[in-house]
Design a protein around this motif. Sequence first.
Motif, PDB file in Angstrom:
ATOM      1  N   LEU A  46       0.861  -1.183   0.000  1.00 47.57           N
ATOM      2  CA  LEU A  46       0.000   0.000   0.000  1.00 47.57           C
ATOM      3  C   LEU A  46       0.894   1.228   0.000  1.00 47.57           C
ATOM      4  O   LEU A  46       1.887   1.279   0.731  1.00 47.57           O
ATOM      5  N   VAL A  47       0.542   2.220  -0.817  1.00 45.10           N
ATOM      6  CA  VAL A  47       1.306   3.459  -0.858  1.00 45.10           C
ATOM      7  C   VAL A  47       0.367   4.626  -0.576  1.00 45.10           C
ATOM      8  O   VAL A  47      -0.783   4.650  -1.032  1.00 45.10           O
ATOM      9  N   THR A  48       0.849   5.586   0.206  1.00 51.04           N
ATOM     10  CA  THR A  48       0.069   6.785   0.506  1.00 51.04           C
ATOM     11  C   THR A  48       0.943   8.017   0.297  1.00 51.04           C
ATOM     12  O   THR A  48       2.137   8.015   0.595  1.00 51.04           O
ATOM     13  N   LEU A  49       0.330   9.052  -0.230  1.00 50.35           N
ATOM     14  CA  LEU A  49       0.983  10.342  -0.426  1.00 50.35           C
ATOM     15  C   LEU A  49       0.077  11.426   0.130  1.00 50.35           C
ATOM     16  O   LEU A  49      -1.118  11.451  -0.162  1.00 50.35           O
ATOM     17  N   LYS A  50       0.643  12.316   0.940  1.00 48.82           N
ATOM     18  CA  LYS A  50      -0.112  13.433   1.483  1.00 48.82           C
ATOM     19  C   LYS A  50       0.696  14.720   1.300  1.00 48.82           C
ATOM     20  O   LYS A  50       1.865  14.787   1.692  1.00 48.82           O
ATOM     21  N   ILE A  51       0.055  15.700   0.689  1.00 52.24           N
ATOM     22  CA  ILE A  51       0.646  17.037   0.583  1.00 52.24           C
ATOM     23  C   ILE A  51      -0.340  17.991   1.237  1.00 52.24           C
ATOM     24  O   ILE A  51      -1.422  18.239   0.697  1.00 52.24           O
ATOM     25  N   PRO A  52      -0.032  18.529   2.409  1.00 54.61           N
ATOM     26  CA  PRO A  52      -0.987  19.393   3.101  1.00 54.61           C
ATOM     27  C   PRO A  52      -1.242  20.684   2.329  1.00 54.61           C
ATOM     28  O   PRO A  52      -0.395  21.144   1.552  1.00 54.61           O
ATOM     29  N   ALA A 124      -4.140   4.074   4.983  1.00 54.29           N
ATOM     30  CA  ALA A 124      -3.248   3.156   5.697  1.00 54.29           C
ATOM     31  C   ALA A 124      -4.015   2.509   6.843  1.00 54.29           C
ATOM     32  O   ALA A 124      -4.724   3.194   7.581  1.00 54.29           O
ATOM     33  N   PRO A 125      -3.909   1.189   7.006  1.00 52.64           N
ATOM     34  CA  PRO A 125      -4.638   0.517   8.075  1.00 52.64           C
ATOM     35  C   PRO A 125      -4.092   0.886   9.449  1.00 52.64           C
ATOM     36  O   PRO A 125      -2.947   1.319   9.582  1.00 52.64           O
ATOM     37  N   LYS A 126      -4.918   0.733  10.449  1.00 50.80           N
ATOM     38  CA  LYS A 126      -4.474   0.962  11.818  1.00 50.80           C
ATOM     39  C   LYS A 126      -3.746  -0.284  12.310  1.00 50.80           C
ATOM     40  O   LYS A 126      -4.365  -1.335  12.506  1.00 50.80           O
ATOM     41  N   LEU A 127      -2.470  -0.163  12.472  1.00 47.57           N
ATOM     42  CA  LEU A 127      -1.650  -1.309  12.861  1.00 47.57           C
ATOM     43  C   LEU A 127      -0.943  -1.016  14.185  1.00 47.57           C
ATOM     44  O   LEU A 127      -0.598   0.129  14.475  1.00 47.57           O
TER      45      LEU A 127
END
Length: 247
Positions: A46-52, A124-127
Amino acid sequence: MLLKLDEPKPFSDAIAIISELVTEVRAKVNKEGFSIGAIDPANVALVTLKIPASSFSQFKVDNEEGEELGLNLSDLKSVLRRCGAGSSLIIERQDNLLLFNIQDKVKRTFSLALIDTSAEEKQAPKLEFGSKVEIDSSLLADAIEDAAIVADAFTLITTKKNESFIVEAKGALNSAKVEFSSDEAKMQIQDAKAKYSVEYMQKFIKGARLAEKAILQFSTDYPLQIEFKTPKIELGFVLAPRVETED
């Protein structure tokens, strides 16, 4: 929708990295900023990208609920590569098109068609992790390249007693091992050991272009989470472990 980045290179680098894992994504733009979450076709990563929103010098979203953008990452990567040093980038939506205005010594404009995609934005899952290691991205990249010389999988090990973090790989005949102490890495750890794919990690570690530090979290035979964070951009990955039975 209108977004302006005065320094588009981190965005360009992040899209190039993500495009090695997935070809199409459903991006989201809302008052929080720009985000992508996607799972690779093999359902391994899994890939995540965040740009505020604060990373943009201009940030306007017409729809209060935000907008979803179906993007072909190969096309997007090609456009973003045209952003040179000192360029600024303006992204606007016009119906089913995204307009990219690259402003430098000359002004260049590209239009990309938004696509219909079955891809859904994934979070993203809570791990719950047992070990957390923060380390220089360059040191981790070197350790992964050492592992790649001898095997297609590597093992992460943390030992609480010795306060150590180990990257280890074993092939049929050859092996490699890199051990870090608390002098090289910041650790909050318990005893843990898990094996992962070298091929995927070689793609993830390109996030070192974005951040000087990499943050890894894992537990025994448990998914690995790795993050590259700066105040302006966050790139993260979750990778399934290789759980193998002993002979």
